[in-house]
Scaffold this motif. Structure first.
Motif, PDB file in Angstrom:
ATOM      1  N   ARG A 235       0.816  -1.207   0.000  1.00 18.64           N
ATOM      2  CA  ARG A 235       0.000   0.000   0.000  1.00 18.64           C
ATOM      3  C   ARG A 235       0.850   1.257   0.000  1.00 18.64           C
ATOM      4  N   PHE A 236       1.973   1.193   0.717  1.00 16.88           N
ATOM      5  CA  PHE A 236       2.842   2.366   0.866  1.00 16.88           C
ATOM      6  C   PHE A 236       4.280   1.978   0.502  1.00 16.88           C
ATOM      7  N   PRO A 237       4.630   2.069  -0.771  1.00 21.01           N
ATOM      8  CA  PRO A 237       5.969   1.635  -1.219  1.00 21.01           C
ATOM      9  C   PRO A 237       7.121   2.340  -0.511  1.00 21.01           C
ATOM     10  N   LEU A 238       6.895   3.558  -0.013  1.00 19.21           N
ATOM     11  CA  LEU A 238       7.948   4.293   0.689  1.00 19.21           C
ATOM     12  C   LEU A 238       7.830   4.150   2.204  1.00 19.21           C
ATOM     13  N   LEU A 239       7.144   3.116   2.646  1.00 23.93           N
ATOM     14  CA  LEU A 239       6.927   2.873   4.074  1.00 23.93           C
ATOM     15  C   LEU A 239       8.241   2.888   4.851  1.00 23.93           C
ATOM     16  N   TYR A 240       8.251   3.646   5.954  1.00 25.21           N
ATOM     17  CA  TYR A 240       9.429   3.627   6.828  1.00 25.21           C
ATOM     18  C   TYR A 240       9.323   2.436   7.774  1.00 25.21           C
ATOM     19  N   GLU A 241      10.361   1.614   7.807  1.00 20.99           N
ATOM     20  CA  GLU A 241      10.346   0.420   8.650  1.00 20.99           C
ATOM     21  C   GLU A 241      11.268   0.631   9.853  1.00 20.99           C
ATOM     22  N   PRO A 242      10.768   0.346  11.046  1.00 19.66           N
ATOM     23  CA  PRO A 242      11.611   0.509  12.247  1.00 19.66           C
ATOM     24  C   PRO A 242      12.871  -0.341  12.137  1.00 19.66           C
ATOM     25  N   PRO A 243      13.957   0.105  12.739  1.00 17.66           N
ATOM     26  CA  PRO A 243      15.214  -0.656  12.668  1.00 17.66           C
ATOM     27  C   PRO A 243      15.150  -2.006  13.368  1.00 17.66           C
ATOM     28  N   SER A 244      14.194  -2.167  14.299  1.00 15.43           N
ATOM     29  CA  SER A 244      14.010  -3.459  14.964  1.00 15.43           C
ATOM     30  C   SER A 244      12.528  -3.701  15.147  1.00 15.43           C
ATOM     31  N   GLU A 245      12.144  -4.988  15.176  1.00 10.60           N
ATOM     32  CA  GLU A 245      10.722  -5.299  15.276  1.00 10.60           C
ATOM     33  C   GLU A 245      10.217  -5.071  16.698  1.00 10.60           C
ATOM     34  N   ASP A 246       8.904  -4.847  16.808  1.00  7.38           N
ATOM     35  CA  ASP A 246       8.305  -4.541  18.100  1.00  7.38           C
ATOM     36  C   ASP A 246       7.763  -5.782  18.806  1.00  7.38           C
ATOM     37  N   ILE A 247       7.429  -6.841  18.057  1.00  5.19           N
ATOM     38  CA  ILE A 247       6.958  -8.058  18.720  1.00  5.19           C
ATOM     39  C   ILE A 247       8.081  -8.545  19.625  1.00  5.19           C
ATOM     40  N   CYS A 248       7.787  -8.759  20.891  1.00  7.19           N
ATOM     41  CA  CYS A 248       8.854  -8.974  21.857  1.00  7.19           C
ATOM     42  C   CYS A 248       9.471 -10.363  21.728  1.00  7.19           C
ATOM     43  N   TYR A 249      10.677 -10.467  22.250  1.00  4.50           N
ATOM     44  CA  TYR A 249      11.437 -11.715  22.166  1.00  4.50           C
ATOM     45  C   TYR A 249      10.661 -12.876  22.778  1.00  4.50           C
ATOM     46  N   ALA A 250       9.955 -12.616  23.884  1.00  3.06           N
ATOM     47  CA  ALA A 250       9.254 -13.694  24.590  1.00  3.06           C
ATOM     48  C   ALA A 250       8.084 -14.218  23.769  1.00  3.06           C
ATOM     49  N   THR A 251       7.342 -13.316  23.138  1.00  4.33           N
ATOM     50  CA  THR A 251       6.231 -13.731  22.280  1.00  4.33           C
ATOM     51  C   THR A 251       6.751 -14.577  21.127  1.00  4.33           C
ATOM     52  N   THR A 252       7.807 -14.099  20.481  1.00  2.00           N
ATOM     53  CA  THR A 252       8.385 -14.833  19.351  1.00  2.00           C
ATOM     54  C   THR A 252       8.920 -16.186  19.797  1.00  2.00           C
ATOM     55  N   ASN A 253       9.652 -16.215  20.905  1.00  4.26           N
ATOM     56  CA  ASN A 253      10.217 -17.474  21.382  1.00  4.26           C
ATOM     57  C   ASN A 253       9.144 -18.501  21.709  1.00  4.26           C
ATOM     58  N   ARG A 254       8.055 -18.070  22.350  1.00  4.46           N
ATOM     59  CA  ARG A 254       7.011 -19.018  22.715  1.00  4.46           C
ATOM     60  C   ARG A 254       6.281 -19.547  21.493  1.00  4.46           C
ATOM     61  N   GLN A 255       6.124 -18.710  20.497  1.00  5.64           N
ATOM     62  CA  GLN A 255       5.494 -19.181  19.256  1.00  5.64           C
ATOM     63  C   GLN A 255       6.410 -20.163  18.523  1.00  5.64           C
ATOM     64  N   ASN A 256       7.694 -19.847  18.439  1.00  2.20           N
ATOM     65  CA  ASN A 256       8.629 -20.749  17.755  1.00  2.20           C
ATOM     66  C   ASN A 256       8.781 -22.073  18.494  1.00  2.20           C
ATOM     67  N   ALA A 257       8.783 -22.009  19.832  1.00  2.00           N
ATOM     68  CA  ALA A 257       8.891 -23.238  20.625  1.00  2.00           C
ATOM     69  C   ALA A 257       7.679 -24.132  20.403  1.00  2.00           C
ATOM     70  N   LEU A 258       6.505 -23.514  20.308  1.00  2.00           N
ATOM     71  CA  LEU A 258       5.298 -24.305  20.068  1.00  2.00           C
ATOM     72  C   LEU A 258       5.302 -24.889  18.656  1.00  2.00           C
ATOM     73  N   LYS A 259       5.755 -24.091  17.695  1.00  2.00           N
ATOM     74  CA  LYS A 259       5.837 -24.607  16.320  1.00  2.00           C
ATOM     75  C   LYS A 259       6.681 -25.878  16.247  1.00  2.00           C
ATOM     76  N   ALA A 260       7.694 -25.973  17.103  1.00  2.00           N
ATOM     77  CA  ALA A 260       8.603 -27.116  17.059  1.00  2.00           C
ATOM     78  C   ALA A 260       7.940 -28.410  17.517  1.00  2.00           C
ATOM     79  N   ILE A 261       6.850 -28.306  18.295  1.00  2.90           N
ATOM     80  CA  ILE A 261       6.209 -29.532  18.788  1.00  2.90           C
ATOM     81  C   ILE A 261       4.830 -29.786  18.194  1.00  2.90           C
ATOM     82  N   ILE A 262       4.237 -28.791  17.542  1.00  2.00           N
ATOM     83  CA  ILE A 262       2.898 -28.969  16.970  1.00  2.00           C
ATOM     84  C   ILE A 262       2.809 -30.178  16.039  1.00  2.00           C
TER      85      ILE A 262
END
Length: 333
Positions: A196-223
C-alpha cells in the motif's frame, strides 16, 4: 483429583507423551511487573492500587489481591495521594497527567519493551509521519500506545484494513506493532502495508517482543507431533491466545486453560501426544500442575523441547529497588 474417565486414557494402555515447549510461562517483563507490586506491598504496606491487571493472568492477580493489592479500572477509583502501580501494558500520557494532578505515588510497571514502542510513536509522530499501529482494538497496550499521538496514529489488525487506508495518508508513513501479536499474522499485515505504501518507513528493529516470538517458535517445534495442544493462560492474555490460534492454524486442536481444573476429559479421547506450553504471563507452577493432572488419566512421559534459553532481565524502577527481594509470582519463577 483428575476424573479417571476411561475414555481419556490412551487406548492400548501405553504412556501418553507430554511435550513441554521451551521457553514457556513467565517472561522478564512479567516477572518485573509482579515483583514491583510485591515490593510495593512490602515497603508501603497494603493497600497498593494497581491500574488494570498488572499482567493478564487471573491466578497472578488473585494471588496479589490476597496480599493486599487492589486492582482498579481507572484512577478515579484510587484515593488522592495513594500508591498506584501502572500495569506492564503501559498507559497513555493522559493517564500519567491525571496521576500527577491527583498527586498519586506512581510506580511504573510498564514493560521496557512496551515503553520502547511508546518512544518510537512519539518520535515518528513528531517528525510528521502517519503512524500505522498494528494491533488489537481495545487491548490495554494498544490504548496506551495510541494515546502517545492520537492525531497521528491509525490502528489496523488485518490486511483488509490496511488496503482500506487512503494511499495518500501522509508524505511519510511508518508503522509500529503491539508486542504480543502472532508473528505469522503480523507478517501478512506488514506485507499489505509495504504494497500500500511503497515508501513505508520500517523501524530498525521489530516490536513483537522476544518472549512472544520465542514461545510461538517453541510451540511450532512440537505442533507436528502433537494430537492436542494445551496452552496455560488467561483469555485476556494476547500472547496466550495467539499460541492457541497458531496451533489451530497448523491443524492441531488447541485449548486455552487457566488452571488444570479446566481440562475436560473428552479432549483427551484417543490423544497420545499432548503439546503443553504457557503464555508469558502464566506462572510456571500452573504448567507443572497440568502435568500432574494429566497423570491422573493414566501414565505419562514428559519430554522437554527447549529451542532457546532466555537470559533477559529488566532492572526494577528506583521506587522499589531498595526494598527486600521477593521471588516473582511466589515460589515459582
Amino acid at each position: 483429583m483428575a476424573d479417571v474417565n476411561s475414555d481419556a486414557h490412551v487406548p492400548d494402555g501405553t504412556a501418553r507423551r507430554i511435550l513441554l515447549a521451551g521457553p514457556r510461562s513467565f517472561c522478564a517483563g512479567v516477572e518485573r511487573a509482579i515483583e514491583i507490586v510485591e515490593r510495593a506491598l512490602d515497603s508501603r504496606g497494603a493497600p497498593v492500587y494497581v491500574r488494570k491487571q498488572i499482567v493478564h493472568n487471573v491466578s497472578v492477580v488473585g494471588d496479589l489481591a490476597a496480599r493486599g493489592a487492589v486492582f482498579v479500572e481507572e484512577l478515579d477509583e484510587v484515593p488522592d495521594g495513594a500508591t498506584v502501580v501502572f500495569s506492564a501494558h503501559g498507559v497513555s500520557p493522559a493517564v500519567r497527567e491525571e496521576a500527577e494532578r491527583r498527586r498519586l505515588d506512581v510506580i511504573d510497571g510498564t514493560c521496557p519493551l512496551v515503553a520502547k514502542v511508546h518512544a518510537k510513536a512519539r518520535r515518528y509522530a513528531a517528525r510528521g509521519d502517519t503512524v500505522v499501529l498494528v494491533g488489537h482494538a481495545g487491548h490495554e497496550e494498544v490504548e496506551g500506545t495510541l494515546g502517545e499521538a492520537p492525531e497521528s496514529m491509525v490502528l489496523v489488525s488485518t490486511p483488509e484494513e490496511v488496503r482500506a487506508l487512503p494511499a495518500d495518508a501522509a508524505p511519510q508513513v511508518s508503522y509500529l506493532t503491539q508486542t504480543t501479536l502472532g508473528v505469522d499474522d503480523t507478517a501478512e499485515v506488514l506485507g499489505a502495508l509495504r504494497e500500500r505504501f511503497p515508501l513505508l518507513y520500517e523501524p530498525p528493529s521489530e516490536d513483537i517482543c522476544y518472549a512472544t516470538t520465542n514461545r510461538q517458535n517453541a510451540l511450532k517445534a512440537i505442533i507436528p507431533e502433537a494430537d492436542l495442544v494445551l496452552v496455560v493462560g488467561s483469555a485476556n492474555s494476547s500472547n496466550s491466545v495467539r499460541l492457541v490460534e497458531l496451533s489451530r492454524a497448523q491443524g492441531t486442536p488447541a485449548e486455552l486453560i487457566d488452571t488444570a481444573a479446566d481440562i475436560r476429559p473428552e479432549w483427551l479421547t484417543s490423544v497420545r501426544t499432548i503439546g503443553l506450553t504457557g503464555g508469558a504471563s502464566a506462572p510456571p507452577a500452573l504448567v507443572e500442575e497440568v502435568v500432574t493432572a494429566l497423570s491422573g488419566y493414566g501414565p505419562v512421559s514428559v519430554e522437554e523441547r527447549e529451542i532457546t534459553r532466555e537470559t533477559v532481565h529488566f532492572e526494577l524502577p528506583s521506587a522499589v529497588r531498595g526494598s527486600a527481594q521477593q521471588p516473582a509470582g511466589g515460589p515459582s519463577s
